[in-house]
Design a protein around this motif. Structure first.
Motif, PDB file in Angstrom:
ATOM      1  N   GLY A  42      11.794 -19.878 -32.268  1.00  0.00           N
ATOM      2  CA  GLY A  42      11.871 -18.545 -31.687  1.00  0.00           C
ATOM      3  C   GLY A  42      13.211 -18.318 -31.011  1.00  0.00           C
ATOM      4  O   GLY A  42      14.113 -19.154 -31.069  1.00  0.00           O
ATOM      5  N   TYR A  43      13.309 -17.173 -30.344  1.00  0.00           N
ATOM      6  CA  TYR A  43      14.579 -16.738 -29.772  1.00  0.00           C
ATOM      7  C   TYR A  43      14.540 -16.768 -28.246  1.00  0.00           C
ATOM      8  O   TYR A  43      13.511 -16.460 -27.624  1.00  0.00           O
ATOM      9  N   LEU A  44      15.661 -17.131 -27.657  1.00  0.00           N
ATOM     10  CA  LEU A  44      15.857 -17.035 -26.220  1.00  0.00           C
ATOM     11  C   LEU A  44      16.371 -15.633 -25.906  1.00  0.00           C
ATOM     12  O   LEU A  44      17.388 -15.207 -26.451  1.00  0.00           O
ATOM     13  N   GLU A  45      15.651 -14.924 -25.060  1.00  0.00           N
ATOM     14  CA  GLU A  45      16.055 -13.576 -24.675  1.00  0.00           C
ATOM     15  C   GLU A  45      15.999 -13.461 -23.158  1.00  0.00           C
ATOM     16  O   GLU A  45      14.910 -13.384 -22.596  1.00  0.00           O
ATOM     17  N   PRO A  46      17.157 -13.484 -22.472  1.00  0.00           N
ATOM     18  CA  PRO A  46      18.509 -13.508 -23.007  1.00  0.00           C
ATOM     19  C   PRO A  46      18.907 -14.907 -23.484  1.00  0.00           C
ATOM     20  O   PRO A  46      18.209 -15.888 -23.201  1.00  0.00           O
TER      21      PRO A  46
END
Length: 268
Positions: A144-148
């Motif tokens: 998955g993605y780090l946001e931010p």
């Protein structure tokens, strides 16, 4: 809730049929406790120390009757049971004190709120998908993605804060300020999934039990491999299972105090 009701619920959620063919999920020892009200001690690895903890609790008025573990007690077919053998001693104590031992291993790895999914949650990954799909929307690992986004230094600090590993190893990089957007995670021994991780485009991969040349392979494939240790990457899912059992209405459930990381680091 009776023990049989808990096991039925769990096996509907994470069916033992999903386990790998080399695995041994399900009942390891069932000494006639199915119809008893469940009092559960949850651990990563079922050891004599955990069994003795359960017996001590019984001696102090808490009639623990189930050790629910992630790692199997029995992996290979037994050829004998002899005094002094750890498995034989576990069997003897289990029947003497009527404490069952149940294992959820590779089936528990695949589900939401299982070993990998909890790691993804702890790192607050977004748009999470299985690293290697097996069931509909489920599978081994998560990506998955780090946001931010975080710098590598910030990501390593977050992992150290969330998992508290005694040692945190990562593949060589000259730039701790490198921006990390996409991360893969897999609790336990996950180095064999490096190729799958590379295909996702993840820049960093959190897992454990990585060998020297696997760090070399990761570096050569532009992947930052992060090894936080087997215990630290899987124990959080056991804690989550305690919460799930409490929400089900289990009369008594607790995370073991005697569960162990079998490694020690000199000077730490």
């Amino acid at each position: 809730m009776k023990i049989t009701e808990i096991i039925t619920w769990f096996e509907n959620w994470a069916p033992p049929a999903w386990q790998e063919n080399w695995d041994n999920c399900g009942w390891q020892i069932e000494p006639g406790v199915l119809d008893e009200p469940a009092r559960v001690l949850i651990c990563l690895t079922p050891t004599l120390a955990v069994m003795q903890e359960a017996i001590l609790l019984r001696d102090n008025g808490i009639a623990v009757n189930l050790i629910f573990a992630h790692h199997p007690l029995i992996f290979s077919p037994l050829k004998s049971l002899r005094t002094g053998n750890p498995i034989a001693e576990m069997v003897k104590l289990a029947y003497t004190h009527k404490i069952g031992v149940y294992t959820a291993h590779t089936n528990f790895d695949q589900v939401n709120d299982g070993t990998a999914d909890v790691l993804a949650q702890l790192l607050q990954l977004k748009q999470v998908t299985p690293l290697t799909p097996t069931q509909d929307g489920l599978g081994y690992g998560r990506v998955g993605y780090l946001e931010p986004s975080l710098t590598l230094q910030e990501l390593l600090t977050k992992i150290q804060t969330q998992l508290s590993p005694p040692d945190l190893i990562f593949s060589p990089t000259e730039d701790l300020e490198k921006t990390i957007d996409k991360v893969a995670v897999l609790g336990g021994s996950g180095a064999s999934f490096i190729s799958a991780v590379v295909k996702t485009g993840a820049q960093a991969y959190l897992t454990s039990d990585c060998k020297f040349h696997q760090f070399q392979e990761a570096r050569d494939r532009n992947l930052i491999l992060i090894d936080a240790g087997h215990y630290a990457t899987e124990r959080p899912a056991c804690d989550r299972l305690v919460e799930k059992f409490k929400n089900l209405g289990v009369e008594w459930v607790k995370l073991s105090d005697k569960d162990e990381d079998f490694r020690r680091f000199y000077g730490v």
